[in-house]
Scaffold this motif. Structure first.
Motif, PDB file in Angstrom:
ATOM      1  N   GLU A  41      -1.491   7.760  -6.534  1.00 59.74           N
ATOM      2  CA  GLU A  41      -0.830   8.972  -6.722  1.00 59.74           C
ATOM      3  C   GLU A  41       0.222   9.079  -7.922  1.00 59.74           C
ATOM      4  O   GLU A  41       0.264   9.966  -8.740  1.00 59.74           O
ATOM      5  CB  GLU A  41      -0.131   9.538  -5.452  1.00 59.74           C
ATOM      6  CG  GLU A  41       0.274  10.997  -5.623  1.00 59.74           C
ATOM      7  CD  GLU A  41       0.735  11.456  -4.210  1.00 59.74           C
ATOM      8  OE1 GLU A  41       1.590  12.437  -4.502  1.00 59.74           O
ATOM      9  OE2 GLU A  41       0.660  10.724  -3.368  1.00 59.74           O
ATOM     10  N   ARG A  54      -2.135   3.793   3.098  1.00 58.00           N
ATOM     11  CA  ARG A  54      -1.335   4.981   2.399  1.00 58.00           C
ATOM     12  C   ARG A  54      -0.566   4.359   1.478  1.00 58.00           C
ATOM     13  O   ARG A  54      -0.154   5.331   0.367  1.00 58.00           O
ATOM     14  CB  ARG A  54      -0.764   5.700   3.609  1.00 58.00           C
ATOM     15  CG  ARG A  54      -1.541   6.677   4.351  1.00 58.00           C
ATOM     16  CD  ARG A  54      -0.848   7.598   5.364  1.00 58.00           C
ATOM     17  NE  ARG A  54       0.045   6.888   6.129  1.00 58.00           N
ATOM     18  CZ  ARG A  54      -0.297   6.677   7.472  1.00 58.00           C
ATOM     19  NH1 ARG A  54      -1.480   6.655   7.826  1.00 58.00           N
ATOM     20  NH2 ARG A  54       0.789   5.908   8.222  1.00 58.00           N
ATOM     21  N   GLU A 114      -2.759   4.097  -1.555  1.00 62.01           N
ATOM     22  CA  GLU A 114      -2.879   5.399  -1.961  1.00 62.01           C
ATOM     23  C   GLU A 114      -1.582   6.054  -2.820  1.00 62.01           C
ATOM     24  O   GLU A 114      -1.958   6.904  -3.842  1.00 62.01           O
ATOM     25  CB  GLU A 114      -3.719   6.148  -1.074  1.00 62.01           C
ATOM     26  CG  GLU A 114      -4.973   5.633  -0.506  1.00 62.01           C
ATOM     27  CD  GLU A 114      -5.346   6.430   0.767  1.00 62.01           C
ATOM     28  OE1 GLU A 114      -4.662   7.168   1.269  1.00 62.01           O
ATOM     29  OE2 GLU A 114      -6.546   5.907   1.229  1.00 62.01           O
ATOM     30  N   THR A 115      -0.646   5.858  -2.245  1.00 61.95           N
ATOM     31  CA  THR A 115       0.581   6.471  -2.749  1.00 61.95           C
ATOM     32  C   THR A 115       0.934   5.864  -4.224  1.00 61.95           C
ATOM     33  O   THR A 115       1.649   6.599  -5.182  1.00 61.95           O
ATOM     34  CB  THR A 115       1.880   6.402  -1.968  1.00 61.95           C
ATOM     35  OG1 THR A 115       1.361   7.172  -0.793  1.00 61.95           O
ATOM     36  CG2 THR A 115       2.824   7.052  -2.340  1.00 61.95           C
ATOM     37  N   ARG A 118       7.170   6.383   0.322  1.00 66.97           N
ATOM     38  CA  ARG A 118       6.557   7.445  -0.656  1.00 66.97           C
ATOM     39  C   ARG A 118       8.068   7.688  -1.687  1.00 66.97           C
ATOM     40  O   ARG A 118       7.670   7.563  -2.853  1.00 66.97           O
ATOM     41  CB  ARG A 118       6.442   8.492  -0.083  1.00 66.97           C
ATOM     42  CG  ARG A 118       5.779   9.589  -1.188  1.00 66.97           C
ATOM     43  CD  ARG A 118       5.154  10.969  -0.415  1.00 66.97           C
ATOM     44  NE  ARG A 118       4.924  12.141  -1.282  1.00 66.97           N
ATOM     45  CZ  ARG A 118       3.636  12.080  -1.647  1.00 66.97           C
ATOM     46  NH1 ARG A 118       2.788  11.095  -1.422  1.00 66.97           N
ATOM     47  NH2 ARG A 118       3.472  12.870  -2.667  1.00 66.97           N
ATOM     48  N   ARG A 167       7.717   6.731  -5.796  1.00 70.23           N
ATOM     49  CA  ARG A 167       7.932   7.655  -6.601  1.00 70.23           C
ATOM     50  C   ARG A 167       9.079   7.516  -7.566  1.00 70.23           C
ATOM     51  O   ARG A 167       9.005   7.516  -8.723  1.00 70.23           O
ATOM     52  CB  ARG A 167       8.012   9.167  -5.734  1.00 70.23           C
ATOM     53  CG  ARG A 167       8.607  10.204  -6.722  1.00 70.23           C
ATOM     54  CD  ARG A 167       9.057  11.470  -6.004  1.00 70.23           C
ATOM     55  NE  ARG A 167       9.919  11.239  -5.001  1.00 70.23           N
ATOM     56  CZ  ARG A 167      11.185  11.240  -5.195  1.00 70.23           C
ATOM     57  NH1 ARG A 167      11.647  11.283  -6.436  1.00 70.23           N
ATOM     58  NH2 ARG A 167      12.045  10.832  -4.160  1.00 70.23           N
TER      59      ARG A 167
END
Length: 393
Positions: A101, A94, A97-98, A54, A58
């Protein structure tokens, strides 16, 4: 300013085994930790990206990139033959999906060299059911890519995989010569790729292809060199781009060039700049790979799925990438459909038999704390991505 097409995918690439850490059910984990191994060090925790994905995604978004090519690990999803980990499928979902995001387009690779240890034990790519098993794995991975994924790379560098399967010393991959490929394995990889694409076709939004390590083989001006170059290069490079005909795209992974004499490939000439892997510093490599793949595949769209250098001098990474992108822009001007550019690598990583010494990453990290530190090249590349254009050098 050299402007790139609207929707151009500016990203960076990684491979699961090289950054996740503790991929204990993979064949490479076995080889790394075997008594007497020639691999310089085990991957261990690697960059701990399994737990830190994550933050990594980011960070790529904050830098200005709009895409991320990463691989999912067959050895985690199917750690024993027929045993499926729903938790690992959910983990990779995930990751997708991250990406969304943070406004990142995920580009998913199904197999980046590593396979489950049971797959190698049971015959590897020479097993008569290898293609069936890879198709079944693709089925297991469908929930990962069912929504929000438009690009899937089935097999990473099948030409290198076939050469590794030939049984020669893997250290040859970071020198001027390449091992002899196992042609039976090459055929099995092609069959597996095609079966995987059939499975992926259940999802109408998916565009799929495999990624080829293009080599930029060039004949020296000596009798017999041109013939040797064709012979040497076809089974190590060109055949794989030819086999991409009819795919949705083909990935190009390019780093350097190699000159070939009548006796075979030659070392990098004295006095030329080389990288930490011993390869010649050669920014036009990606553009030459694009042109080759485009022609050999019959004009299948191309994505640069890897390109970069291993260096401790980040100014040379910027210079290399600047040159590479200028040459890639030339191919776009020539009318070639280039979908995007995935820099290798997002993070300094575990470079297989060479361990952690060759640093390809835009982002460094501390071996004790795993703290990430973007390099100046990451900031520079992020600005290029934000502008969708490259200032002329």
């Amino acid at each position: 300013m050299l402007t790139f097409p609207d929707g151009f995918l500016w990203g960076a690439a990684t491979a699961a085994h090289q950054i996740e850490g503790n991929n204990v059910n993979s064949n490479w984990w076995v080889h790394e930790n075997a008594p007497g191994t020639t691999i310089v060090e085990p991957s261990g925790d690697a960059a701990d990206s399994y737990n830190r994905f994550r933050d990594d995604i980011r960070l790529l978004a904050e830098l200005g990139l709009n895409s991320y090519r990463f691989s999912i690990e067959w050895a985690r999803i199917e750690p024993e033959r027929g045993m499926v980990s729903k938790a690992q499928v959910a983990h990779y979902r995930r990751m997708v999906e991250t990406c969304h995001e943070f406004g990142i387009e995920p580009i998913v690779t199904l197999m980046h060299f590593t396979v489950p240890r049971w797959f190698e034990r049971d015959g590897f790519w020479r097993a008569p059911d290898a293609a069936d098993l890879f198709a079944r794995y693709t089925e297991l991975a469908l929930p990962v890519v069912a929504e929000g994924v438009n690009y899937v790379c089935t097999i990473n560098e099948p030409n290198i995989a076939a050469m590794l399967a030939g049984g020669e010393d893997a250290s040859n991959l970071v020198a001027y010569g390449l091992p002899n490929p196992d042609l039976e394995v090459a055929d099995a990889l092609l069959a597996s790729h095609k079966r995987s694409r059939e499975v992926l076709s259940q999802l109408p939004q998916i565009k799929s292809g495999w990624t080829v390590a293009t080599q930029a083989f060039k004949a020296v001006d000596e009798p017999g060199a041109a013939e040797k170059t064709r012979e040497y290069g076809y089974v190590r490079d060109d055949w794989y781009s030819e086999m991409a005909a009819g795919d949705d795209f083909v990935g190009v992974q390019a780093y350097t060039q190699t000159f070939v004499g009548p006796e075979g490939p030659r070392p990098v000439a004295e006095g030329l700049e080389t990288t930490l892997t011993g390869w010649e510093f050669y920014p036009p490599a990606a553009a030459e790979g694009i042109r080759s793949a485009w022609e050999l595949s019959g004009h299948v769209p191309v994505m640069v799925t890897e390109n970069g250098i291993a260096t401790a001098d980040d100014t040379r990474r910027i210079a290399y990438t600047q040159g590479a992108l200028e040459h890639i822009h030339d191919t776009i001007d020539e009318g070639i459909e280039v979908l995007g550019y995935q820099h290798w690598s997002a993070l300094d990583n575990y470079e297989w038999a060479s361990g952690f010494r060759p640093t390809f990453g835009l982002i460094g990290w501390d071996r004790e704390t795993f703290e990430r530190t973007p390099k100046p090249s990451a900031r520079w590349y992020g600005e290029v991505a934000r502008a969708n254009g490259l200032p002329r050098a």
